[in-house]
Design a protein around this motif. Structure first.
Motif, short mmCIF file in Angstrom:
data_model
loop_
_atom_site.label_atom_id
_atom_site.label_comp_id
_atom_site.label_asym_id
_atom_site.label_seq_id
_atom_site.Cartn_x
_atom_site.Cartn_y
_atom_site.Cartn_z
N THR A 89 28.52 -8.62 -117.28
CA THR A 89 28.98 -8.95 -115.94
C THR A 89 30.11 -7.99 -115.59
N GLU A 109 33.97 -7.23 -113.50
CA GLU A 109 35.22 -7.98 -113.31
C GLU A 109 35.18 -8.80 -112.02
N THR A 158 33.54 -12.26 -112.46
CA THR A 158 34.29 -13.25 -113.23
C THR A 158 35.04 -14.22 -112.32
N PHE A 196 30.68 -18.01 -114.01
CA PHE A 196 31.30 -17.36 -115.17
C PHE A 196 32.04 -18.39 -116.01
N HIS A 197 32.86 -19.18 -115.38
CA HIS A 197 33.67 -20.17 -116.10
C HIS A 197 32.79 -21.28 -116.67
N ILE A 206 32.34 -8.10 -120.25
CA ILE A 206 32.89 -7.79 -118.93
C ILE A 206 33.11 -6.29 -118.84
N ASN A 213 34.97 -4.06 -116.92
CA ASN A 213 36.05 -4.02 -115.95
C ASN A 213 36.18 -2.58 -115.45
N LEU A 220 41.32 -9.67 -118.40
CA LEU A 220 40.33 -10.74 -118.26
C LEU A 220 39.99 -11.37 -119.60
N ARG A 247 41.20 -14.86 -120.61
CA ARG A 247 40.54 -16.10 -120.17
C ARG A 247 39.79 -16.77 -121.33
N GLU A 254 36.13 -7.66 -123.15
CA GLU A 254 36.44 -6.94 -121.93
C GLU A 254 36.49 -5.45 -122.23
#
Length: 661
Positions: free
Chosen positions: A150, A152, A155, A160-161, A178, A180, A198, A201, A241
């Motif tokens: 995915t 950034e 997210t 995503f969460h 991720i 980014n 990120l 997280r 990330e």
């Protein structure tokens, strides 16, 4: 900016050269595409220039039977998996040798042959799909991981969460990647999130996380190799990330004028292909002559495959093929109702069907809130955990979207999944993956969605605006879904068994008011009832009454109060597919039609049925087609208001008016 530091450790010369070849191939293909797009020979392109090391490094350490879910800019995933270039080019040109029969473009496709599951433009759902794929591996005790990419920007999406939370709670071996790359289209990272990294997280989900240089192919290859090996041994999710940069526009038409030039210049110095080449040259691993030979070989491969695709004819539209590919093939197997019967409620019939299907299909799982030890909000799965175990009867966090996506992923990896919406109303938070993933996937790239969404629904229980909707019209409108809505226990059991057998996505409505109020003698043994076959509850010549769900019982009560009315009462049972043959046959006999639905009128299925009757049976009608439905308001709580909202009280008056017309 820190200079790229390559550490080759124990990597041999062959591996180092192969990584260079894998990096170079997507770069050279892209350079070809950028020329072709300027020539008008390619319509759209999402560039991954500057990010190749991530796709190549990750894919190189995964086993060929481990699934990868890439994004727009991950051409290196496809080339490293050695997808034939002529097939990729054919896909991008919308020709038959691609993967979608011209129905999709660029990287919006998947292929089971290469264990690649392509993205949809809504981005987020693929993260939950990865959860489902990994769940299938875990339940089969296979030491496999699933990698999902995915950006950034994505997210920021709830999916995503939700997906990270599910993977963490269930200890799923998913590698969340991720990329980014600085910008979500034109929105920079400082407008996307406040945290510095990120990867931080991951801590919120109790998840291991790492930050890697996405432009250093050796760091990607070696570190992800270590992580993947560890995840196979100790199944768990890991968040990585990659710091990188998008050197081209979101897509070529958008350009990069919004990016400060000094930022472009800074990242240009970190080009993953050129820096790695310089490293290999400096180490004496690669010579200029070898480099020229590698490039010559790749160019020849690109040019010959491009030429092959240009010689391929354009797709000719085939109406029958288009319509037939909306659903996966399903040959209905009839198990007739027979043997001893028991007088049970509608809820018991559904529970019986589920139990028998769990016995028939060891790969079948059910997911939903509170469905395990608690037995579900309505106790449909009460006792299932003791019989089938918690691996198959899975409590979920409150996150409908990711659970629907996980069910889809579980299907992709060979399973069958049922998801219980605690209330049908809550489907709105899982709407996107149902209508954009489940419904479209077979048409898009020939993949089944062996998923049932169970929908406790309907009014009459004073449950108010968020627990009483009957929202079947949201789904009958969507090609690719099957929609079932039984009114009686016998039908509920037979149709549920068929739904489990069917490899297509089924939205299965279960009216809450009918759960415990309607009894019937139901065969104890396993049996099926076909979709698209209505039931004729009563027969007569005065009028045709068409309904489904609770409306059927309201119609029965009304007819009992008016024995002088001899009606054909049709219980549709399934709304998609729809039994038009039974409808038209009855209309041609009675010449008058009234359609009763619990949903509000405008945009409901009664409107479509009315239009179909007008178009196909107009000359047989002695009166306009009548529709009766709930009010054009949300459904209220207080009994007096709910009674007024529901159409039961208005149906009698409408029926008598039609008879007298």
């Amino acid at each position: 900016m820190k200079h790229i530091e390559y550490i080759k450790e124990s990597l041999d010369t062959q591996t180092l050269i192969e990584l260079y070849e894998k990096l170079l191939k997507p770069r050279m293909i892209e350079e070809k595409m950028l020329i072709l797009i300027r020539q008008g020979k390619v319509s759209k392109w999402f560039s991954g220039i500057g990010q190749e090391a991530i796709a190549v490094g990750v894919t190189s350490v995964l086993e060929n039977d481990e699934y990868i879910l890439p994004m727009h800019r991950n051409l290196g995933v496809f080339t490293t998996r050695e997808v034939p270039l002529y097939r990729l080019f054919s896909q991008w040109q919308g020709k038959a040798n691609g993967f979608t029969k011209g129905r999709e473009r660029s990287f919006h496709f998947g292929t089971q042959e290469y264990k690649i599951v392509g993205m949809i433009s809504h981005l987020g759902p693929q993260l939950g799909v990865a959860d489902g794929i990994a769940l299938a591996h875990k339940l089969r005790k296979e030491k496999k991981i699933t990698a999902v990419f995915t950006g950034e920007g994505a997210t920021s999406e709830g999916d995503f969460h939700e997906a990270l939370n599910i993977a963490s709670v269930w200890d799923l071996p998913v590698l969340f990647i991720i990329e980014n790359n600085g910008y979500g289209l034109s929105t920079p990272t400082n407008e996307q999130y406040k945290c510095e990294n990120l990867a931080e997280r991951g801590a919120g989900y109790g998840m291991e996380s790492h930050i890697l240089d996405g432009n250093n192919v050796l760091e990607v290859y070696q570190k992800i190799g270590e992580i993947a090996k560890s995840m196979r041994k100790n199944p768990r999710p890991v968040l990585v990330e990659f710091k990188t940069f998008r050197m081209r526009g979101h897509e070529e038409a958008s350009g990069t004028k919004y990016v400060p030039q000094e930022l472009m210049d800074m990242w240009a110095k970190k080009d993953p292909v050129e820096n790695y080449k310089k490293f290999l040259l400096s180490e004496g691993i690669l010579t200029e002559e070898q480099d020229a030979e590698i490039r010559k070989h790749i160019k020849k491969e690109i040019d010959s495959n491009w030429k092959k695709v240009q010689e391929e004819p354009t797709i000719v539209a085939d109406l029958e093929e288009e319509l037939n590919d909306v659903y996966a093939p399903f040959v209905y197997e009839e198990f007739p109702p027979q043997g001893e019967k028991e007088n049970i409620r509608l809820i018991d019939a559904i529970s019986s069907a589920l139990k028998q299907s769990f016995e028939r299909y060891p790969e079948l799982v059910i997911m939903g809130q509170d469905i395990a030890e608690y037995g579900g909000a309505f106790k449909v799965t009460d006792g299932f955990v003791s019989q089938f175990g918690k691996d198959r009867i899975r409590n979920t966090p409150i996150c409908e979207s990711a659970v629907v996506s996980a069910a889809m992923g579980y299907s992709i990896n060979g399973g069958k999944a049922i998801m219980e919406m605690q209330f049908g109303d809550f489907v709105s938070t899982g709407f996107n993956p149902i209508v954009n993933y489940l419904a479209k996937i077979h048409y898009r790239w020939n993949e089944k969605a062996d998923v049932i969404i169970r929908m406790p629904c309907g009014g009459g229980t004073q449950a108010g605006p968020f627990h009483s909707q009957t929202n079947e019209a949201w789904f009958t409108k969507t090609p690719g879904l099957k929609v079932v809505y039984p009114a009686f226990p016998v039908d509920a059991k037979g149709l549920m068994n068929t739904a489990v057998n069917d490899p297509n996505p089924v939205i299965f409505f279960e009216h809450k008011l009918l759960y415990r109020s309607i009894y019937q003698d139901v065969p104890k043994e396993y049996y099926t009832i076909p979709f698209g076959k209505a039931a004729l509850i009563k027969e007569g010549t005065d009028v045709t009454i068409i309904s489904f769900g609770a409306g059927v019982h309201w119609a029965v009560e009304t007819l009992e109060q008016h024995p002088e009315i001899k009606a054909d009462l049709i219980d549709l049972r399934s709304l998609q597919p729809l039994d038009t043959e039974t409808i038209y046959k009855s209309v041609k006999k009675t010449n008058k039609v009234i359609i009763l639905q619990e949903d509000s009128m405008f945009g409901g299925i009664a409107s479509d049925i009315s239009a179909m009757i007008m178009e196909n049976c107009f000359e047989y009608l002695d009166a306009p087609v009548k529709r009766v439905a709930s009010l054009e308001t949300p459904i209220p709580f207080v009994k007096a208001l709910e009674d007024q909202y529901l159409p039961k009280g208005r149906f009698e008056e409408a029926l008598l008016e039609l008879i007298a017309y």
